[in-house]
Design a protein around this motif. Sequence first.
Motif, mmCIF file in Angstrom:
data_model
loop_
_atom_site.group_PDB
_atom_site.id
_atom_site.type_symbol
_atom_site.label_atom_id
_atom_site.label_comp_id
_atom_site.label_asym_id
_atom_site.label_seq_id
_atom_site.Cartn_x
_atom_site.Cartn_y
_atom_site.Cartn_z
ATOM 1 N N THR A 159 -1.533 11.733 -5.537
ATOM 2 C CA THR A 159 -2.850 11.122 -5.376
ATOM 3 C C THR A 159 -2.937 10.270 -4.123
ATOM 4 O OG1 THR A 159 -2.287 9.137 -6.668
ATOM 5 C CG2 THR A 159 -3.120 11.060 -7.890
ATOM 6 N N GLY A 160 -1.836 10.144 -3.376
ATOM 7 C CA GLY A 160 -1.804 9.291 -2.194
ATOM 8 C C GLY A 160 -2.892 9.581 -1.179
ATOM 9 N N PRO A 161 -3.116 10.861 -0.813
ATOM 10 C CA PRO A 161 -4.179 11.136 0.171
ATOM 11 C C PRO A 161 -5.573 10.720 -0.310
ATOM 12 C CG PRO A 161 -2.667 12.985 0.036
ATOM 13 C CD PRO A 161 -2.300 12.051 -1.082
ATOM 14 N N VAL A 162 -5.825 10.849 -1.614
ATOM 15 C CA VAL A 162 -7.127 10.438 -2.146
ATOM 16 C C VAL A 162 -7.273 8.922 -2.014
ATOM 17 C CG1 VAL A 162 -8.633 10.419 -4.174
ATOM 18 C CG2 VAL A 162 -7.146 12.384 -3.732
ATOM 19 N N LEU A 163 -6.204 8.193 -2.343
ATOM 20 C CA LEU A 163 -6.245 6.736 -2.230
ATOM 21 C C LEU A 163 -6.355 6.305 -0.773
ATOM 22 C CD1 LEU A 163 -3.555 5.792 -4.901
ATOM 23 C CD2 LEU A 163 -6.046 5.583 -5.103
ATOM 24 N N ALA A 164 -5.694 7.035 0.111
ATOM 25 C CA ALA A 164 -5.777 6.688 1.531
ATOM 26 C C ALA A 164 -7.183 6.927 2.063
ATOM 27 C CB ALA A 164 -4.756 7.506 2.319
ATOM 28 N N ALA A 165 -7.795 8.039 1.660
ATOM 29 C CA ALA A 165 -9.168 8.308 2.084
ATOM 30 C C ALA A 165 -10.115 7.250 1.532
ATOM 31 C CB ALA A 165 -9.594 9.698 1.629
ATOM 32 N N TRP A 166 -9.849 6.799 0.321
ATOM 33 C CA TRP A 166 -10.650 5.743 -0.296
ATOM 34 C C TRP A 166 -10.506 4.430 0.472
ATOM 35 C CZ3 TRP A 166 -14.594 5.034 -3.328
ATOM 36 C CH2 TRP A 166 -14.765 3.844 -4.045
ATOM 37 N N ALA A 167 -9.275 4.097 0.831
ATOM 38 C CA ALA A 167 -9.025 2.842 1.540
ATOM 39 C C ALA A 167 -9.680 2.829 2.907
ATOM 40 C CB ALA A 167 -7.518 2.618 1.683
#
Length: 319
Positions: A159-167
């Motif tokens: 889920t890291g890329p989703v969280l990074a895009a969110w941040a």
Amino acid sequence: MTTALVRALGDLAHGAVHAPGDCSCPRPSVLAERDDGIVVRSGPVVAKAHAADTDTAALAARLRLAAEAGREGILLAPLPMAHGGRLTELHGRPVTLWPHGEPVDPGDPDAAPWEEAGALLARLHRTGARRPLPAMRGPVKAALAVARMRTARPGDPATGPVLAAWAGLPGWARGEAPPPAGRGAYLCHGDLHLGQLVRHPAPHGAWLLIDVDDAGLGDPAWDLARPAAWYAAGLLPPDVWLRFLDAYRAGGGPAVPADGDPWPALDVPARALTVQTAALAWAKSAAEGRTPDEVEQVMIDACARIASLPPELAAAATS
């Protein structure tokens, strides 16, 4: 509880059609059953149980919006209850009544009313709010989707890329601040997708927007963001996207310039909806014990592209 609530919703909808007594009406049918909404139909009437944690004062304001003069031909209006109001409670959940309308046929994508959706949004965005309204809930729903993903897949590196895009999104797109100056005072639907349109009266009436649970004041670009995100990810064909966008522009919609490049206005909301969709994909696949399906993976991959670029180039991942 759910079975009892469904039965009570069916009784409420049936009672709105005619007085109690023997009749030949078919049994009420469940149209949707989710945590955030249970919808039961009896003939021409639909009863909806909203989420248990719904802000009822905000919902009441949204119901007044849908029912007030001037929204005809844009929003489906709620039906009054026997007590004269538009909101009641069953089993601890706020409940509303609505006319039944014919939904978009998912089996006939070529007939999907994209132009009608664009025209309806333009009309909605051009009308002012006559009474105080809460903020449109789009950014809040995106934040809730991310929180749901974190709970469903705690510490999952996938889920890291989703969280990074969110941040990488500005605070207003994460529901942490108001929209930029001049962009937050438009009347918005808040959760636009094809499931939010019905024909009423069925079967050949005009298309109307339904479900005002997330409606309110905000940036009108948010209402274009889901189809924009689908187009950017390759899920919505370019010709369909242009039909939708052109109809919105022809209706004088204020979310994008009347001509030229629409993406400066759409970039941030489109990225937010990409993250929301990907987060829900991870959460739902975890709950169902499966890997994301092909469509879900497309949106997850789109987040990875967004997260891989510096902020000044993020627009290139969604255009």
